[in-house]
Design a protein around this motif. Sequence first.
Motif, short mmCIF file in Angstrom:
data_model
loop_
_atom_site.label_atom_id
_atom_site.label_comp_id
_atom_site.label_asym_id
_atom_site.label_seq_id
_atom_site.Cartn_x
_atom_site.Cartn_y
_atom_site.Cartn_z
N LEU A 139 49.43 38.46 38.35
CA LEU A 139 48.60 39.11 39.36
C LEU A 139 49.36 40.19 40.11
N ARG B 274 45.37 47.58 45.79
CA ARG B 274 45.83 46.66 44.75
C ARG B 274 45.59 45.21 45.18
N VAL C 263 42.87 42.44 43.49
CA VAL C 263 43.27 41.11 42.99
C VAL C 263 42.40 40.03 43.62
#
Length: 254
Positions: free
Chosen positions: A139, A191, A195
């Motif tokens: 991740l 980002r 996720v």
Amino acid sequence: MSSTVDERHTRDVDTGRGLHVRGLTTRYGPVLALDDVDLTAPAGRVTAVLGANGAGKTTLLRTVSGLLPAQAGSVHLGDVDLTTAGAEDVARAGVAHVPEGRGVITELTVEENLRLGALLGAARASARKPPTIDDVYALFPSLEGRRRQAAHSLSGGERQMLVIGRALLSAPEVLLLDEPSLGLAPRVVSRIFAVLRGLVDAEGLAILLVEQNARSALSIADTGVVLNLGRVVASADAATLAGDDELRHAYLGL
């Protein structure tokens, strides 16, 4: 705990997966910080809690996670009553709290920090298979190359990724996030939020996201709750809140 809490338990509680807050009231001494707050953070959804400084957002998360006692109201995870539970019991039940300030243990390495989260995930019974440390590295790839570095050497964005990864390793049903974008560059925020959105969609995680950056929060949220001086002043789907000019100007600074 006062008898008022027990009286509030008589309110209807949805026993489905997710977090259910009813009539929650919290004080700091004589100061009323939360006043009869109702909200639901369902499984498979991002619920954003918005409002100016002093609105009660952090107090809400601290009360839900057992760090502060409620004077009235109830907190349920599914059909499990967490109203009077302490922080450790709330965590064991499946609520992971990521407080403001990126609370990593700076003397430990990245991987040692992650192992702490994995220990809790292994110790608690969960309907969801706990992720592995390698899953967290997948991740957040920037953490893998720093796995043996002390956490104090990380950037602010990497620390935020680390503390979120550690929380995910506890296999929570509900993830409480307090200002995860604070002080981070927009690309890092994008980002991290991407996720989180992916985990909600793929894993059915429930996220209760406290943010002062309303625009970023509403971009990934399904629903939003607006607090002002400890009270809920609006609750609607994210698109409706984002499109309400009067509300945005009055409470969200947009």
